[in-house]
Design an enzyme around this catalytic site. Structure first.
Site, PDB file in Angstrom:
ATOM      1  CB  SER A 197       3.365  -3.040   5.465  1.00  0.00           C
ATOM      2  OG  SER A 197       3.209  -2.202   6.566  1.00  0.00           O
TER       3      SER A 197
ATOM      4  CB  SER B   5      -2.646   8.171  14.688  1.00  0.00           C
ATOM      5  OG  SER B   5      -3.323   9.410  14.514  1.00  0.00           O
ATOM      6  CG  ASN B   6      -5.499   5.569  19.383  1.00  0.00           C
ATOM      7  OD1 ASN B   6      -5.707   4.703  18.546  1.00  0.00           O
ATOM      8  ND2 ASN B   6      -5.357   5.322  20.670  1.00  0.00           N
ATOM      9  CD  GLU B   7      -3.220  10.876  18.757  1.00  0.00           C
ATOM     10  OE1 GLU B   7      -2.926  10.109  17.804  1.00  0.00           O
ATOM     11  OE2 GLU B   7      -2.821  10.687  19.919  1.00  0.00           O
TER      12      GLU B   7
ATOM     13  CD  GLN C 251      -2.580   1.017   2.758  1.00  0.00           C
ATOM     14  OE1 GLN C 251      -2.125   0.389   3.713  1.00  0.00           O
ATOM     15  NE2 GLN C 251      -3.747   1.614   2.788  1.00  0.00           N
ATOM     16  N   GLY C 252       0.852   2.008  -1.093  1.00  0.00           N
ATOM     17  CA  GLY C 252       1.695   3.201  -1.198  1.00  0.00           C
ATOM     18  C   GLY C 252       0.920   4.474  -0.936  1.00  0.00           C
ATOM     19  CE1 TYR C 253      -3.753   3.895  -0.446  1.00  0.00           C
ATOM     20  CE2 TYR C 253      -4.863   4.770   1.464  1.00  0.00           C
ATOM     21  CZ  TYR C 253      -4.899   4.074   0.287  1.00  0.00           C
ATOM     22  OH  TYR C 253      -6.097   3.570  -0.146  1.00  0.00           O
ATOM     23  CB  SER C 254       2.591   6.872   4.692  1.00  0.00           C
ATOM     24  OG  SER C 254       1.457   6.386   5.354  1.00  0.00           O
TER      25      SER C 254
ATOM     26  CD  GLU D 273      -5.038  -0.214   6.330  1.00  0.00           C
ATOM     27  OE1 GLU D 273      -5.210   0.786   5.624  1.00  0.00           O
ATOM     28  OE2 GLU D 273      -3.930  -0.565   6.775  1.00  0.00           O
TER      29      GLU D 273
HETATM   30  C1  LIG Z   1       3.590  -0.789  11.453  1.00  0.00           C
HETATM   31  C2  LIG Z   1       3.158   0.233  10.464  1.00  0.00           C
HETATM   32  C3  LIG Z   1       2.846  -0.156   9.170  1.00  0.00           C
HETATM   33  C4  LIG Z   1       2.474   0.811   8.231  1.00  0.00           C
HETATM   34  N1  LIG Z   1       2.215   0.394   6.945  1.00  0.00           N
HETATM   35  C5  LIG Z   1       1.891   1.300   6.012  1.00  0.00           C
HETATM   36  C6  LIG Z   1       1.709   0.912   4.642  1.00  0.00           C
HETATM   37  O1  LIG Z   1       1.807  -0.265   4.304  1.00  0.00           O
HETATM   38  N2  LIG Z   1       1.441   1.859   3.729  1.00  0.00           N
HETATM   39  C7  LIG Z   1       1.316   3.178   4.059  1.00  0.00           C
HETATM   40  O2  LIG Z   1       1.045   3.987   3.185  1.00  0.00           O
HETATM   41  N3  LIG Z   1       1.506   3.603   5.342  1.00  0.00           N
HETATM   42  C8  LIG Z   1       1.788   2.687   6.318  1.00  0.00           C
HETATM   43  N4  LIG Z   1       2.002   3.095   7.621  1.00  0.00           N
HETATM   44  C9  LIG Z   1       1.985   4.522   7.919  1.00  0.00           C
HETATM   45  C10 LIG Z   1       0.799   4.988   8.752  1.00  0.00           C
HETATM   46  O3  LIG Z   1      -0.378   5.028   7.984  1.00  0.00           O
HETATM   47  C11 LIG Z   1       1.182   6.374   9.295  1.00  0.00           C
HETATM   48  O4  LIG Z   1       2.269   6.189  10.177  1.00  0.00           O
HETATM   49  C12 LIG Z   1       0.046   7.043  10.019  1.00  0.00           C
HETATM   50  O5  LIG Z   1      -0.981   7.396   9.122  1.00  0.00           O
HETATM   51  C13 LIG Z   1       0.531   8.319  10.770  1.00  0.00           C
HETATM   52  O6  LIG Z   1       1.218   9.157   9.899  1.00  0.00           O
HETATM   53  P1  LIG Z   1       2.695   9.707  10.245  1.00  0.00           P
HETATM   54  O7  LIG Z   1       3.527   8.544  10.655  1.00  0.00           O
HETATM   55  O8  LIG Z   1       3.135  10.541   9.123  1.00  0.00           O
HETATM   56  O9  LIG Z   1       2.504  10.590  11.565  1.00  0.00           O
HETATM   57  P2  LIG Z   1       1.974  12.088  11.605  1.00  0.00           P
HETATM   58  O10 LIG Z   1       0.804  12.210  10.704  1.00  0.00           O
HETATM   59  O11 LIG Z   1       3.109  13.011  11.394  1.00  0.00           O
HETATM   60  O12 LIG Z   1       1.466  12.186  13.093  1.00  0.00           O
HETATM   61  C14 LIG Z   1       2.328  12.430  14.196  1.00  0.00           C
HETATM   62  C15 LIG Z   1       1.469  12.578  15.440  1.00  0.00           C
HETATM   63  O13 LIG Z   1       0.599  13.713  15.298  1.00  0.00           O
HETATM   64  C16 LIG Z   1      -0.756  13.334  15.499  1.00  0.00           C
HETATM   65  N5  LIG Z   1      -1.630  14.093  14.591  1.00  0.00           N
HETATM   66  C17 LIG Z   1      -1.437  14.281  13.257  1.00  0.00           C
HETATM   67  N6  LIG Z   1      -2.462  14.992  12.735  1.00  0.00           N
HETATM   68  C18 LIG Z   1      -3.325  15.252  13.745  1.00  0.00           C
HETATM   69  C19 LIG Z   1      -4.568  15.942  13.852  1.00  0.00           C
HETATM   70  N7  LIG Z   1      -5.132  16.498  12.775  1.00  0.00           N
HETATM   71  N8  LIG Z   1      -5.174  16.008  15.076  1.00  0.00           N
HETATM   72  C20 LIG Z   1      -4.591  15.444  16.170  1.00  0.00           C
HETATM   73  N9  LIG Z   1      -3.413  14.791  16.142  1.00  0.00           N
HETATM   74  C21 LIG Z   1      -2.790  14.685  14.947  1.00  0.00           C
HETATM   75  C22 LIG Z   1      -0.787  11.852  15.136  1.00  0.00           C
HETATM   76  O14 LIG Z   1      -1.886  11.198  15.740  1.00  0.00           O
HETATM   77  C23 LIG Z   1       0.553  11.382  15.673  1.00  0.00           C
HETATM   78  O15 LIG Z   1       0.461  11.145  17.060  1.00  0.00           O
HETATM   79  C24 LIG Z   1       2.379   2.173   8.585  1.00  0.00           C
HETATM   80  C25 LIG Z   1       2.683   2.557   9.898  1.00  0.00           C
HETATM   81  C26 LIG Z   1       3.073   1.611  10.823  1.00  0.00           C
HETATM   82  C27 LIG Z   1       3.394   2.071  12.211  1.00  0.00           C
END
Ligand SMILES: Cc1cc2nc3c(=O)[nH]c(=O)nc-3n(C[C@H](O)[C@H](O)[C@H](O)COP(=O)(O)OP(=O)(O)OC[C@H]3O[C@@H](n4cnc5c(N)ncnc54)[C@H](O)[C@@H]3O)c2cc1C
Length: 393
Positions: free
Chosen positions: A166, A372-374, A131-134, A249
């Site tokens: 992943s 994330s939870n938030e 999955q190429g999102y992040s 998902e």
């Molecule tokens: C084990 C694992 C597997 C993963 N696999 C994939 C994958 O296969 N493909 C893919 O595309 N991605 C994948 N991800 C990425 C995952 O989707 C992102 O890590 C997630 O969406 C959070 O984005 P970020 O890491 O950029 O954190 P950020 O978005 O930078 O967030 C940092 C912190 O800020 C908080 N935050 C951000 N915005 C807000 C808001 N508006 N209000 C309140 N709080 C906020 C977040 O909750 C977090 O605590 C994976 C992540 C993990 C840990």
């Protein structure tokens, strides 16, 4: 989850249990328990062989319609299948991203040609997906995707970087959210492309995780190519398609994990009995709360199932994700506290973790991936409770 199970569902459960019992024997007897969080690379080839064996017997993609190679199992039956799979201790799946994310998305939005091309190899576990999102600046704020793609005659050319992808190393294909309209911003001008991973323009760099393994990776696209027809939906419709995939998902894909959670809880309880931690009133209280949490999750899953069955998984899946992600992370913390000081020492050199340490370290990510939870709380606040939208900068 046996509440009010119908005779048909009981029969389905017996069929799944019987097949797993009969087939996790002989050549596959040793496959029980292989893989899983923190052990993602364990016995990959054996797990692939097992999953192809399942496919040959029609036990992959059970929830897909029969016309696409599935069994047309109801949501409840899909949960039953996943419960029995966990109860049997069957190996961690390798084709889950194709089966649970891309497949349902293509069934809903793909062209007939795309369904014919991509669904059968997912069912047969001949092609694996990622999955190429992040991206480095697009995680929670996914609308900030900067990876670009341009249509050049019969193909798209893709440039940019994804992160936390992943299973990218094992994957044959990736569904990539990218910007196809130059100058567009936020969720406008995005498209959802299907991109082959085994090509010169794709560079995959594993990231070492807390568990010491590398389940996720950085993925660099540098002039990578895919066919002009390998786009799901129209150019510019990528946001809508990407959100639909996220719904899958967070929804039905995770409903069957209760059994695994219960087993982990029982393991922690057993550990507490052995170490004497069960006599500590504070730990005893937390164990009781964890047990109560399990029951709450079970009821939540029943509610989510009802939503999914009525064709509207929507925000209920965010409640479910928030509840299970938090519960599982707290179980990891509890396991460490039950272990006490022993939890801080690796079993062997250089970084040989035991199951409880792996649970603790991997479950830190449960409240991050798939939103994330938030972010789940934002969705619940805005779309369930109808609170005002958060201010955007
Ligand atoms: C084990 C694992 C597997 C993963 N696999 C994939 C994958 O296969 N493909 C893919 O595309 N991605 C994948 N991800 C990425 C995952 O989707 C992102 O890590 C997630 O969406 C959070 O984005 P970020 O890491 O950029 O954190 P950020 O978005 O930078 O967030 C940092 C912190 O800020 C908080 N935050 C951000 N915005 C807000 C808001 N508006 N209000 C309140 N709080 C906020 C977040 O909750 C977090 O605590 C994976 C992540 C993990 C840990």
């Amino acid at each position: 989850m046996n509440d009010n199970e119908s005779p048909a569902d009981r029969a389905f459960r017996a069929e799944v249990r019987g097949w797993l019992e009969a087939n996790l024997s002989g050549a596959f007897a040793h496959a029980r328990g292989l893989g899983g969080p923190g052990r993602e690379h364990e016995a990959f080839e054996e797990r692939l062989a097992w999953e192809r064996h399942m496919a040959a017997a029609g036990w992959t993609c059970v929830g897909w319609p029969e016309e696409h190679g599935g069994r047309g199992a109801t949501v409840r039956q899909q949960v039953i299948f996943n419960e029995e799979y966990a109860l049997a201790g069957a190996p961690a799946r390798v084709g889950h991203i194709g089966e649970n994310l891309l497949g349902p998305t293509l069934i809903a939005f793909g062209t007939e040609e795309q369904k014919a091309r991509f669904l059968p190899p997912i069912v047969a576990v001949e092609e694996l997906w990622c999955q190429g999102y992040s991206e480095p600046n697009a995680g929670s704020d996914l609308a900030n995707v900067q990876t670009r793609a341009a249509l050049d005659g019969d193909h798209w050319t893709i440039d940019g970087q994804k992160v936390w992808t992943s299973n990218a190393l094992e994957a044959d294909w990736c569904f990539v959210v990218c910007r196809t309209e130059p100058g567009s911003s936020r969720h406008h001008g995005l498209s959802y492309l299907l991109v082959p991973m085994k090509q010169d323009g794709v560079d995959i760099r594993p990231i070492v995780q807390l568990t010491g393994t590398s389940e996720f990776n950085e993925v660099f696209f540098d002039g990578a190519r895919t066919g002009a027809r390998d786009i799901v939906g129209a150019p510019g419709e990528g946001w809508k398609i990407a959100m639909a995939t996220l719904g899958f998902e967070r929804g039905v894909a995770t409903l069957g994990q209760q059994v695994g959670f219960r087993r982990e809880f029982e393991g922690v309880l057993d550990l507490a009995r052995r170490t004497g931690a069960v006599d500590d009133p504070l730990l005893r209280d937390r164990l009781t709360r964890a047990y109560t949490g399990l029951e709450i999750m079970r009821l939540n899953a029943v509610r989510t199932m009802a939503g999914v069955a009525s064709g509207a998984p929507g925000p209920e899946s965010s409640i479910s994700k928030l509840v299970w992600g938090t519960w599982h992370r707290e179980l990891g913390e509890l396991a460490m506290d039950v272990l006490g000081a022993a939890g801080m020492v690796a079993d062997g050199e250089p970084y040989d973790l035991n199951d409880w340490q792996r649970l603790f370290l991997f479950s830190r990510s449960d409240t991050i991936y798939a939103g994330s939870n938030e972010i789940q709380r934002n969705i619940i606040a805005e779309r369930v409770l109808g609170l005002p939208r958060e201010a955007r900068g």
